[in-house]
Motif scaffolding. Structure first.
Motif, PDB file in Angstrom:
ATOM      1  N   VAL A   5       0.833  -1.210   0.000  1.00  0.00           N
ATOM      2  CA  VAL A   5       0.000   0.000   0.000  1.00  0.00           C
ATOM      3  C   VAL A   5       0.867   1.260   0.000  1.00  0.00           C
ATOM      4  CG1 VAL A   5      -1.701   1.292   1.364  1.00  0.00           C
ATOM      5  CG2 VAL A   5      -1.937  -1.167   1.094  1.00  0.00           C
ATOM      6  N   ALA A   6       1.962   1.286   0.730  1.00  0.00           N
ATOM      7  CA  ALA A   6       2.799   2.478   0.877  1.00  0.00           C
ATOM      8  C   ALA A   6       3.468   2.874  -0.434  1.00  0.00           C
ATOM      9  CB  ALA A   6       3.847   2.260   1.963  1.00  0.00           C
ATOM     10  N   THR A   7       3.887   1.935  -1.224  1.00  0.00           N
ATOM     11  CA  THR A   7       4.577   2.251  -2.468  1.00  0.00           C
ATOM     12  C   THR A   7       3.678   3.025  -3.437  1.00  0.00           C
ATOM     13  OG1 THR A   7       6.025   0.341  -2.200  1.00  0.00           O
ATOM     14  CG2 THR A   7       5.869   1.283  -4.409  1.00  0.00           C
ATOM     15  N   PRO A   8       2.469   2.568  -3.747  1.00  0.00           N
ATOM     16  CA  PRO A   8       1.612   3.344  -4.649  1.00  0.00           C
ATOM     17  C   PRO A   8       1.223   4.724  -4.062  1.00  0.00           C
ATOM     18  CG  PRO A   8       0.737   1.124  -4.408  1.00  0.00           C
ATOM     19  CD  PRO A   8       1.870   1.273  -3.455  1.00  0.00           C
ATOM     20  N   ILE A   9       0.991   4.787  -2.746  1.00  0.00           N
ATOM     21  CA  ILE A   9       0.635   6.071  -2.131  1.00  0.00           C
ATOM     22  C   ILE A   9       1.797   7.048  -2.249  1.00  0.00           C
ATOM     23  CG2 ILE A   9       0.138   7.187   0.083  1.00  0.00           C
ATOM     24  CD1 ILE A   9      -1.641   4.781   0.748  1.00  0.00           C
ATOM     25  N   LEU A  57       4.280  11.816  -4.836  1.00  0.00           N
ATOM     26  CA  LEU A  57       5.379  12.390  -5.622  1.00  0.00           C
ATOM     27  C   LEU A  57       4.885  12.930  -6.963  1.00  0.00           C
ATOM     28  CD1 LEU A  57       8.257   9.849  -4.896  1.00  0.00           C
ATOM     29  CD2 LEU A  57       8.079  12.214  -4.105  1.00  0.00           C
ATOM     30  N   LEU A  58       3.996  12.202  -7.604  1.00  0.00           N
ATOM     31  CA  LEU A  58       3.421  12.665  -8.871  1.00  0.00           C
ATOM     32  C   LEU A  58       2.619  13.951  -8.664  1.00  0.00           C
ATOM     33  CD1 LEU A  58       3.034  12.091 -11.874  1.00  0.00           C
ATOM     34  CD2 LEU A  58       1.023  10.730 -11.272  1.00  0.00           C
ATOM     35  N   MET A  70       2.002  19.782  -9.377  1.00  0.00           N
ATOM     36  CA  MET A  70       1.827  21.113  -8.780  1.00  0.00           C
ATOM     37  C   MET A  70       3.016  22.013  -9.102  1.00  0.00           C
ATOM     38  SD  MET A  70      -0.156  20.301  -5.138  1.00  0.00           S
ATOM     39  CE  MET A  70       1.237  20.763  -4.229  1.00  0.00           C
ATOM     40  N   GLY A  71       4.225  21.469  -9.076  1.00  0.00           N
ATOM     41  CA  GLY A  71       5.415  22.246  -9.432  1.00  0.00           C
ATOM     42  C   GLY A  71       5.374  22.691 -10.882  1.00  0.00           C
TER      43      GLY A  71
END
Length: 183
Positions: free
Chosen positions: A12-16, A21-22, A27-28
């Protein structure tokens, strides 16, 4: 924590983490694009309705003079002549736009400040530029400069307040109550 719980946490942590990050990258990119495409320089401050009495005088008018021809120092000479008649010349220089005869640029052809300035330049052309919300005036002198009318009047009869450039970056009413921000 059991080994199967750790395994599910990693799943679960990897996709979140990737989604977060995406989102930061998007936003940047959005902020950078917005900054890149934003207009350069200060925004024009709207004009201020100023009670000039029954006549607009040259002392109340601010303008820029630019040289659109190849005659060296012409904008400076014209600026000196206008200053001698009471106008406030805020800037002089050159323009990339080539003009043959004198062009007066203002918010509208019938604006009192434009009419007053245009009287000093025989056979000039008046160009309306509705984006000049500050009611600034620019005199563009060119190759076929026809001279300066020293006998032109330095005042123009008006009825009511005249919208003129703000004397400060933020339009504020003067202490006498004679100026109000334009609506």
């Amino acid at each position: 924590m059991t080994q199967s719980a750790r395994h599910y946490l990693k799943l679960v942590a990897t996709p979140i983490t990737m989604i977060l990050l995406l989102a930061i990258i998007v936003m940047g990119f959005w902020y950078g694009w917005k900054s890149l495409t934003a207009p350069f320089g200060p925004k024009a401050v709207p004009c201020v309705n100023t009670d000039v009495g029954k006549a607009l005088t040259s002392k109340s008018v601010q303008l820029d003079v630019v040289n659109g021809g190849h005659t060296r120092g012409l904008a400076g000479d014209v600026a000196k002549a206008l200053t001698g008649k009471g106008f406030t010349v805020t800037d002089t220089g050159n323009t990339d736009e080539r003009v043959k005869q004198t062009v007066i640029v203002g918010v509208a052809k019938d604006s009192p400040e434009v009419k007053l300035v245009a009287a000093f330049f025989p056979r000039s052309t008046v160009r309306a530029d509705a984006t000049r919300v500050d009611h600034s005036v620019t005199v563009m002198v060119g190759e076929n400069y026809r001279g300066f009318n020293t006998k032109a009047p330095t005042s123009l009869a008006v009825s009511g307040p005249v919208c003129l450039p703000s004397p400060s970056p933020t339009p504020t009413p003067s202490g006498s109550g004679s100026a109000t921000p334009a609506s």
